[in-house]
Design a protein around this motif. Structure first.
Motif, mmCIF file in Angstrom:
data_model
loop_
_atom_site.group_PDB
_atom_site.id
_atom_site.type_symbol
_atom_site.label_atom_id
_atom_site.label_comp_id
_atom_site.label_asym_id
_atom_site.label_seq_id
_atom_site.Cartn_x
_atom_site.Cartn_y
_atom_site.Cartn_z
ATOM 1 N N SER A 8 47.981 -19.247 42.654
ATOM 2 C CA SER A 8 48.435 -19.754 41.310
ATOM 3 C C SER A 8 49.171 -21.091 41.349
ATOM 4 O O SER A 8 49.192 -21.632 40.177
ATOM 5 N N LEU A 9 49.626 -21.441 42.271
ATOM 6 C CA LEU A 9 50.011 -22.986 42.509
ATOM 7 C C LEU A 9 49.065 -23.762 42.179
ATOM 8 O O LEU A 9 49.023 -24.758 41.323
ATOM 9 N N GLU A 10 47.644 -23.436 42.809
ATOM 10 C CA GLU A 10 46.319 -24.204 42.385
ATOM 11 C C GLU A 10 45.946 -24.469 41.084
ATOM 12 O O GLU A 10 45.635 -25.553 40.586
ATOM 13 N N LEU A 16 48.262 -28.572 34.770
ATOM 14 C CA LEU A 16 49.133 -29.528 34.713
ATOM 15 C C LEU A 16 48.336 -30.993 34.790
ATOM 16 O O LEU A 16 48.465 -31.978 33.926
ATOM 17 N N GLU A 17 47.411 -31.189 35.749
ATOM 18 C CA GLU A 17 46.447 -32.418 35.770
ATOM 19 C C GLU A 17 45.658 -32.507 34.233
ATOM 20 O O GLU A 17 45.428 -33.545 33.918
ATOM 21 N N THR A 22 45.205 -35.296 29.145
ATOM 22 C CA THR A 22 45.200 -35.553 27.649
ATOM 23 C C THR A 22 46.050 -36.274 27.283
ATOM 24 O O THR A 22 45.884 -37.068 26.050
ATOM 25 N N LYS A 23 47.458 -36.148 27.683
ATOM 26 C CA LYS A 23 48.543 -37.133 27.359
ATOM 27 C C LYS A 23 48.028 -38.591 27.567
ATOM 28 O O LYS A 23 48.427 -39.350 26.512
#
Length: 112
Positions: A8-10, A16-17, A22-23
Protein backbone atom coordinates in the motif's frame (compact mmCIF):
# COMPACT_ATOMS: atom_id res chain seq x y z
CA UNK A 1 0.54 -8.05 7.15
CA UNK A 2 3.82 -6.20 6.71
CA UNK A 3 3.75 -7.10 3.01
CA UNK A 4 0.29 -5.55 2.60
CA UNK A 5 1.45 -2.43 4.33
CA UNK A 6 4.54 -2.17 2.11
CA UNK A 7 2.44 -2.74 -1.00
CA UNK A 8 0.00 0.00 0.00
CA UNK A 9 2.92 2.35 0.70
CA UNK A 10 4.45 1.47 -2.65
CA UNK A 11 1.14 2.16 -4.43
CA UNK A 12 0.79 5.45 -2.59
CA UNK A 13 4.37 6.43 -3.54
CA UNK A 14 3.72 5.60 -7.20
CA UNK A 15 0.50 7.63 -7.13
CA UNK A 16 2.29 10.61 -5.57
CA UNK A 17 5.08 10.40 -8.15
CA UNK A 18 2.51 10.46 -10.95
CA UNK A 19 0.79 13.50 -9.42
CA UNK A 20 4.15 15.26 -9.00
CA UNK A 21 5.05 14.60 -12.63
CA UNK A 22 1.72 16.08 -13.70
CA UNK A 23 2.22 19.16 -11.49
CA UNK A 24 5.78 19.64 -12.80
CA UNK A 25 4.56 19.49 -16.39
CA UNK A 26 1.83 22.04 -15.63
CA UNK A 27 4.35 24.29 -13.89
CA UNK A 28 6.68 24.09 -16.90
CA UNK A 29 3.88 25.13 -19.24
CA UNK A 30 2.87 27.91 -16.85
CA UNK A 31 6.47 29.13 -16.60
CA UNK A 32 6.81 29.21 -20.38
CA UNK A 33 3.53 31.11 -20.65
CA UNK A 34 4.69 33.64 -18.06
CA UNK A 35 8.00 34.14 -19.89
CA UNK A 36 6.12 34.80 -23.14
CA UNK A 37 3.86 37.30 -21.35
CA UNK A 38 6.92 39.10 -19.95
CA UNK A 39 8.39 39.46 -23.43
CA UNK A 40 5.07 40.77 -24.68
CA UNK A 41 4.88 43.33 -21.86
CA UNK A 42 8.40 44.55 -22.59
CA UNK A 43 7.53 45.02 -26.25
CA UNK A 44 4.37 46.91 -25.36
CA UNK A 45 6.29 49.18 -22.97
CA UNK A 46 8.92 49.89 -25.62
CA UNK A 47 6.23 50.70 -28.19
CA UNK A 48 4.49 53.08 -25.79
CA UNK A 49 7.79 54.82 -25.00
CA UNK A 50 8.70 55.28 -28.65
CA UNK A 51 5.27 56.48 -29.70
CA UNK A 52 5.02 58.96 -26.83
CA UNK A 53 8.46 60.40 -27.66
CA UNK A 54 7.46 60.79 -31.29
CA UNK A 55 4.11 62.43 -30.55
CA UNK A 56 5.62 64.72 -27.89
CA UNK A 57 8.23 66.05 -30.32
CA UNK A 58 5.58 66.81 -32.92
CA UNK A 59 3.32 68.53 -30.39
CA UNK A 60 6.17 70.64 -29.02
CA UNK A 61 7.13 71.70 -32.54
CA UNK A 62 3.53 72.59 -33.38
CA UNK A 63 3.06 74.56 -30.18
CA UNK A 64 6.30 76.51 -30.62
CA UNK A 65 5.37 77.25 -34.25
CA UNK A 66 1.92 78.46 -33.25
CA UNK A 67 3.39 80.61 -30.48
CA UNK A 68 5.94 82.09 -32.87
CA UNK A 69 3.17 82.88 -35.39
CA UNK A 70 0.98 84.38 -32.67
CA UNK A 71 3.68 86.57 -31.17
CA UNK A 72 5.56 87.65 -34.33
CA UNK A 73 2.72 87.47 -36.86
CA UNK A 74 4.37 85.17 -39.41
CA UNK A 75 1.34 82.90 -39.81
CA UNK A 76 1.42 80.09 -41.04
CA UNK A 77 5.16 79.80 -41.73
CA UNK A 78 6.35 79.37 -38.15
CA UNK A 79 3.85 76.59 -37.58
CA UNK A 80 4.79 74.79 -40.79
CA UNK A 81 8.55 75.03 -40.28
CA UNK A 82 8.57 74.12 -36.59
CA UNK A 83 6.03 71.33 -37.13
CA UNK A 84 8.37 69.79 -39.69
CA UNK A 85 11.33 70.26 -37.35
CA UNK A 86 9.33 68.61 -34.57
CA UNK A 87 8.58 65.69 -36.87
CA UNK A 88 12.27 65.32 -37.72
CA UNK A 89 13.23 65.54 -34.05
CA UNK A 90 10.64 62.89 -33.21
CA UNK A 91 11.98 60.52 -35.85
CA UNK A 92 15.52 61.09 -34.60
CA UNK A 93 14.47 60.44 -30.98
CA UNK A 94 12.75 57.21 -31.96
CA UNK A 95 15.79 56.05 -33.91
CA UNK A 96 18.08 56.86 -30.98
CA UNK A 97 15.85 55.05 -28.50
CA UNK A 98 15.63 52.03 -30.77
CA UNK A 99 19.43 51.96 -31.03
CA UNK A 100 19.59 52.53 -34.77
CA UNK A 101 21.37 55.91 -34.47
CA UNK A 102 24.10 56.58 -31.92
CA UNK A 103 23.70 59.30 -29.33
CA UNK A 104 25.82 62.40 -30.04
CA UNK A 105 27.80 61.99 -26.81
CA UNK A 106 28.77 58.40 -27.66
CA UNK A 107 31.18 59.58 -30.37
CA UNK A 108 33.09 61.81 -27.94
CA UNK A 109 33.45 58.99 -25.41
CA UNK A 110 34.95 56.63 -28.00
CA UNK A 111 37.76 59.05 -28.93
CA UNK A 112 39.17 59.20 -25.38
Amino acid sequence: MADDREESLEKRRAQLEAELATKRAEAGVEHASEAQAEVSRRGYAQAMKLSSEFIAAILVGAFLGWFLDYSVGTAPWGLIVLLLLGFCAGVLNVLRSAGVVAHPLDDKDDKK
